[in-house]
Enzyme design. Sequence first.
Site, mmCIF file in Angstrom:
data_model
loop_
_atom_site.group_PDB
_atom_site.id
_atom_site.type_symbol
_atom_site.label_atom_id
_atom_site.label_comp_id
_atom_site.label_asym_id
_atom_site.label_seq_id
_atom_site.Cartn_x
_atom_site.Cartn_y
_atom_site.Cartn_z
ATOM 1 C CB ALA A 11 -38.118 -28.792 23.120
ATOM 2 N N GLY A 12 -38.542 -32.029 22.153
ATOM 3 C CA GLY A 12 -39.416 -33.179 22.425
ATOM 4 C C GLY A 12 -38.756 -34.136 23.397
ATOM 5 N NE ARG A 16 -42.422 -41.567 19.113
ATOM 6 C CZ ARG A 16 -42.825 -40.893 18.036
ATOM 7 N NH1 ARG A 16 -43.309 -41.544 17.004
ATOM 8 N NH2 ARG A 16 -42.715 -39.577 17.982
ATOM 9 C CD GLN A 75 -41.879 -26.868 23.324
ATOM 10 O OE1 GLN A 75 -41.014 -27.639 22.921
ATOM 11 N NE2 GLN A 75 -43.134 -26.933 22.925
ATOM 12 C CG ASP A 105 -36.990 -35.866 15.079
ATOM 13 O OD1 ASP A 105 -37.155 -34.953 14.237
ATOM 14 O OD2 ASP A 105 -37.947 -36.494 15.581
ATOM 15 N N GLY A 142 -47.007 -37.585 9.412
ATOM 16 C CA GLY A 142 -48.201 -36.865 9.038
ATOM 17 C C GLY A 142 -48.438 -37.049 7.544
ATOM 18 C CG ASN A 171 -45.034 -32.686 7.620
ATOM 19 O OD1 ASN A 171 -44.181 -32.030 7.029
ATOM 20 N ND2 ASN A 171 -45.477 -32.383 8.835
ATOM 21 C CE1 TYR A 368 1.145 -48.748 29.971
ATOM 22 C CE2 TYR A 368 2.683 -48.573 31.807
ATOM 23 C CZ TYR A 368 1.698 -48.017 31.002
ATOM 24 O OH TYR A 368 1.289 -46.727 31.213
ATOM 25 C CG ASN A 388 4.048 -45.411 33.908
ATOM 26 O OD1 ASN A 388 3.708 -46.473 34.427
ATOM 27 N ND2 ASN A 388 3.224 -44.663 33.211
HETATM 28 C C1 UD1 Z 1 -43.704 -34.636 13.239
HETATM 29 C C2 UD1 Z 1 -44.883 -34.043 12.481
HETATM 30 C C3 UD1 Z 1 -45.279 -35.015 11.377
HETATM 31 C C4 UD1 Z 1 -44.102 -35.281 10.475
HETATM 32 C C5 UD1 Z 1 -42.901 -35.771 11.267
HETATM 33 C C6 UD1 Z 1 -41.681 -35.820 10.380
HETATM 34 C C7 UD1 Z 1 -46.088 -32.769 14.166
HETATM 35 C C8 UD1 Z 1 -47.303 -32.717 15.045
HETATM 36 N N1 UD1 Z 1 -45.971 -33.872 13.408
HETATM 37 O O1 UD1 Z 1 -44.152 -35.824 13.858
HETATM 38 O O2 UD1 Z 1 -46.348 -34.470 10.619
HETATM 39 O O3 UD1 Z 1 -44.458 -36.254 9.502
HETATM 40 O O4 UD1 Z 1 -42.614 -34.855 12.351
HETATM 41 O O5 UD1 Z 1 -40.567 -36.333 11.059
HETATM 42 O O6 UD1 Z 1 -45.348 -31.829 14.101
HETATM 43 N N2 UD1 Z 1 -40.565 -31.017 19.452
HETATM 44 C C9 UD1 Z 1 -40.372 -29.908 20.271
HETATM 45 N N3 UD1 Z 1 -41.332 -29.588 21.171
HETATM 46 C C10 UD1 Z 1 -42.488 -30.294 21.301
HETATM 47 C C11 UD1 Z 1 -42.673 -31.422 20.458
HETATM 48 C C12 UD1 Z 1 -41.703 -31.743 19.545
HETATM 49 O O7 UD1 Z 1 -39.346 -29.240 20.184
HETATM 50 O O8 UD1 Z 1 -43.313 -29.921 22.149
HETATM 51 C C13 UD1 Z 1 -39.516 -31.357 18.485
HETATM 52 C C14 UD1 Z 1 -38.963 -32.752 18.674
HETATM 53 O O9 UD1 Z 1 -37.823 -32.720 19.545
HETATM 54 C C15 UD1 Z 1 -38.575 -33.144 17.261
HETATM 55 C C16 UD1 Z 1 -39.575 -32.381 16.398
HETATM 56 O O10 UD1 Z 1 -40.070 -31.348 17.203
HETATM 57 O O11 UD1 Z 1 -37.267 -32.754 16.946
HETATM 58 C C17 UD1 Z 1 -40.706 -33.259 15.906
HETATM 59 O O12 UD1 Z 1 -41.405 -33.800 17.023
HETATM 60 P P1 UD1 Z 1 -41.813 -35.329 17.099
HETATM 61 O O13 UD1 Z 1 -42.529 -35.549 18.374
HETATM 62 O O14 UD1 Z 1 -40.682 -36.191 16.780
HETATM 63 O O15 UD1 Z 1 -42.902 -35.354 15.927
HETATM 64 P P2 UD1 Z 1 -43.306 -36.578 15.015
HETATM 65 O O16 UD1 Z 1 -44.270 -37.433 15.746
HETATM 66 O O17 UD1 Z 1 -42.117 -37.224 14.445
HETATM 67 CA CA CA Z 2 -39.953 -37.087 14.836
#
Ligand code: UD1
Ligand code: CA
Length: 461
Positions: A11-12, A16, A75, A105, A142, A171, A368, A388
């Site tokens: 949902a993010g 970027r 969400q 992702d 993380g 992480n 053609y 054609n």
């Molecule tokens: C996140 C982790 C980080 C980890 C990294 C690995 C958190 C706070 N941090 O960071 O520790 O090292 O992934 O790739 O979790 N998403 C939602 N709803 C939201 C926010 C995010 O569904 O409100 C989804 C995004 O679409 C994505 C995933 O969660 O698929 C991770 O979110 P993203 O913002 O990419 O987190 P990172 O900064 O990469």
């Molecule tokens: Ca990510």
Amino acid sequence: MADLHIVVLAAGKGTRMKSSVPKVLHRVAGKPMIGYVLDAAARLAPTTTTVVVGHQLDAVKAALPAHPGLRVVVQEPQLGTAHALLTTESVLQGAKGILVLLSGDVPLLSSDTLKTLVERHAATGAAATVVTALVQDPTGYGRIVRSGDQIARIVEEKDASPTERGIREVNGGIYAFTLDGLFDAVRSVAPDNAQSEYYLPDLVAVYRQQGRNVETITVSNSDEIQGINSRFELAAVSRIVRQTKNTELMAAGVTIEDPDTTYIDSGVEIGADTVIHPCVTIAGRTAIGSGCEIHSGVQVVDSLIGDRVTIRNHCVIAGASIAHDATVGPFTHLRPDVSIGEHAKVGNFVEMKNTVLGAGSKAMHLSYLGDTVIGSNVNVGAGTITCNYDGVRKHKTTIKDGAFIGSDTQLIAPVTVGEGAYVGTGTTIREDVPAGALAVSAGRQRNIEGWVEQKKKKAAK
Ligand code: UD1
Ligand code: CA
């Protein structure tokens, strides 16, 4: 085995990426990145799979036809990864067993790693198991903070102290959770951090403070947890996928002269002893036989190519089928529903659409051919055009076996040229040509002697 439920976070906003397309739909070697995640998840045969999506719900759903059984929850607004997991509480009501949380992702996670994650989690009886990796450059991830051997907490880059930023264990954003008590624990995560978001990684500290066990598994190949947050990372992950595909094909006997410039989608099949020259793209649902030669600058999409086929430079081939021993190009454009027969030859600047070119037939130059059925051993001369389209409807042209179409012929469809018939050069065919007949439409040639000289004299006056 305990029930297994999968949740994929997607949902993010993908800020970027700077894109109007949801991040998880950006394509990695032809496939939306979330497709890789769902494919790996499906191999675990989970009880349920739920995807958390943002506002572009319909776009995400529409892009996932290969995954019909998915549950999708929205969400809105997106307050962080812990908040995203909470949105699945209602659909998972009463669910027991293990929840595996995946990130939409992080496409390269293997199903083997997922299996290990589930097995390890089940064996230790932990409240949570986190997938980690040791990386050269931990920027953006993380960091895993340990106390002794035990994971103590995860700190996001933006909240980390300089010492914590130096930690190279990161992480992966992939976890297994014991469902019992999970949502209550997630609810106790607070958004007191640099981004004012509800961080799912904070659950580690929550559990540890409760004295519950949290385990980790560390992948040996850190590519597996490479996340995609930017176009740069999209290119980096795509490169890994391509290299893996090219390596597999080479191991199976395909010559790829320059793997760095060869773009082959993961679903493509290619037989042994086929040679692929530099700068070739082979995409979609394409199968290529053995002993073929694909020259530089060729793009093949969703096409079926037999054995010993030669495709010369700079052809665009989409939705076509080419039978054994045929030769195509250079500069041929084959559009959907084209079928090239065995030993047939298609040459430069020939465009075909919805056309059958029979076995042993040739269309070598500047033509053609649309909505046309051409039999075997037909010669289509240079500059032949099937007309054609009458501005409203498309009409069919039929050219029977052994016919000879002279250069610069126009065939005004619907029209049929009979078996073995000849069409004289420069003919406009408006009516059917019987088998064995010669068709000519151009008028008799007339030469006016001295015409040029006379014209010059007139101009001088
Ligand atoms: C996140 C982790 C980080 C980890 C990294 C690995 C958190 C706070 N941090 O960071 O520790 O090292 O992934 O790739 O979790 N998403 C939602 N709803 C939201 C926010 C995010 O569904 O409100 C989804 C995004 O679409 C994505 C995933 O969660 O698929 C991770 O979110 P993203 O913002 O990419 O987190 P990172 O900064 O990469
Ligand atoms: Ca990510």
